[in-house]
Design a protein around this motif. Structure first.
Motif, PDB file in Angstrom:
ATOM      1  N   SER A   1       0.812  -1.214   0.000  1.00 35.02           N
ATOM      2  CA  SER A   1       0.000   0.000   0.000  1.00 35.02           C
ATOM      3  C   SER A   1       0.848   1.268   0.000  1.00 35.02           C
ATOM      4  N   SER A   2       2.158   1.130   0.226  1.00 36.56           N
ATOM      5  CA  SER A   2       3.065   2.286   0.211  1.00 36.56           C
ATOM      6  C   SER A   2       3.472   2.586  -1.224  1.00 36.56           C
ATOM      7  N   GLU A   3       3.390   3.835  -1.603  1.00 37.05           N
ATOM      8  CA  GLU A   3       3.811   4.247  -2.937  1.00 37.05           C
ATOM      9  C   GLU A   3       5.278   4.645  -2.895  1.00 37.05           C
ATOM     10  N   ASP A   4       6.001   4.268  -3.953  1.00 37.07           N
ATOM     11  CA  ASP A   4       7.383   4.712  -4.071  1.00 37.07           C
ATOM     12  C   ASP A   4       7.380   6.167  -4.515  1.00 37.07           C
ATOM     13  N   GLY A   5       8.383   6.907  -4.085  1.00 32.31           N
ATOM     14  CA  GLY A   5       8.535   8.276  -4.550  1.00 32.31           C
ATOM     15  C   GLY A   5       8.905   8.281  -6.027  1.00 32.31           C
ATOM     16  N   ALA A   6       8.765   9.426  -6.655  1.00 34.24           N
ATOM     17  CA  ALA A   6       9.028   9.539  -8.091  1.00 34.24           C
ATOM     18  C   ALA A   6      10.467   9.134  -8.433  1.00 34.24           C
ATOM     19  N   ALA A   7      11.423   9.528  -7.605  1.00 37.00           N
ATOM     20  CA  ALA A   7      12.828   9.208  -7.896  1.00 37.00           C
ATOM     21  C   ALA A   7      13.073   7.704  -7.806  1.00 37.00           C
ATOM     22  N   VAL A   8      12.542   7.057  -6.774  1.00 29.15           N
ATOM     23  CA  VAL A   8      12.713   5.609  -6.611  1.00 29.15           C
ATOM     24  C   VAL A   8      12.013   4.871  -7.739  1.00 29.15           C
ATOM     25  N   ARG A   9      10.780   5.271  -8.059  1.00 31.06           N
ATOM     26  CA  ARG A   9      10.023   4.634  -9.131  1.00 31.06           C
ATOM     27  C   ARG A   9      10.769   4.754 -10.462  1.00 31.06           C
ATOM     28  N   SER A  10      11.275   5.937 -10.751  1.00 30.70           N
ATOM     29  CA  SER A  10      12.010   6.169 -11.993  1.00 30.70           C
ATOM     30  C   SER A  10      13.275   5.316 -12.047  1.00 30.70           C
ATOM     31  N   LEU A  11      13.989   5.248 -10.938  1.00 30.81           N
ATOM     32  CA  LEU A  11      15.212   4.444 -10.877  1.00 30.81           C
ATOM     33  C   LEU A  11      14.912   2.962 -11.090  1.00 30.81           C
ATOM     34  N   LEU A  12      13.849   2.456 -10.466  1.00 30.19           N
ATOM     35  CA  LEU A  12      13.476   1.048 -10.618  1.00 30.19           C
ATOM     36  C   LEU A  12      13.047   0.732 -12.054  1.00 30.19           C
TER      37      LEU A  12
END
Length: 191
Positions: free
Chosen positions: A41-52
């Motif tokens: 249920s936790s969303e990744d931040g934009a930087a983490v999401r982009s990196l992944l």
């Protein structure tokens, strides 16, 4: 007049080592302190999401680079569609078919493959189906399904944008047929 400080290579190294040590301590505090949110249920931040996403795309591209897709007949693609219904539809949906309700709770949410596979090659789709994607819920179908079947599924996925809801609905679910045969005591090798 004050004299400028001389640059010291040793002090620069000491500063870099101190920064590295500080980063290691901070990372350890996050990991061992349970501060990294692992709930779906936790969303990744934009930087983490982009990196992944970048890491995944480059890894798939590199890993599938040596694969050569076989030739596919229309029947191969149709069979791939039948397997897609049993293997992929629950999470990804299909033309005119929504994913199962549980897929909404997955993080990241499984993509609509008609759109997401547009930039992928057939070999990349095959590699993903065979090996899965860690920490996404995408399973490693290579442990349960033969390469020949997975290539056909990949060929179907690449055709998804052209498949109508009516044509998709007309496809049998190969996995339901296999389960019914097994329940009736008919064991056959579907590979």
């Amino acid at each position: 007049m004050a004299q400028p400080r001389n640059f010291s290579f040793a002090s620069a190294i000491a500063g870099a080592l101190a920064l590295c040590l500080l980063l290691i301590i901070a990372a350890a505090a996050v990991v061992y302190g349970g501060l990294f949110p692992v709930a779906a249920s936790s969303e990744d931040g934009a930087a983490v999401r982009s990196l992944l996403i970048e890491a995944r795309e480059h890894s798939v591209e590199r890993s599938a680079a040596g694969l050569t897709a076989p030739s596919f007949t229309a029947e191969d693609v149709r069979l791939g569609g039948s397997h897609f219904k049993g293997m992929c539809q629950a999470c990804h949906g299909g033309p005119g078919a929504e994913p199962e309700e549980f897929a909404a709770g997955m993080n990241p949410r499984p993509p609509n493959l008609a759109k997401a596979a547009g930039d992928l090659t057939v070999a990349q789709v095959f590699w993903i189906a065979k090996n899965g994607i860690r920490m996404t819920g995408m399973p490693d179908f290579g442990k349960t399904d033969e390469d020949e079947e997975l290539w056909k599924v990949a060929a179907f996925v690449k055709q998804l944008q052209k498949v109508t809801a009516a044509d998709y609905a007309a496809l049998p679910n190969a996995h339901e047929h296999e389960e019914a045969d097994e329940e009736a005591g008919h064991h056959h090798d579907h590979h």
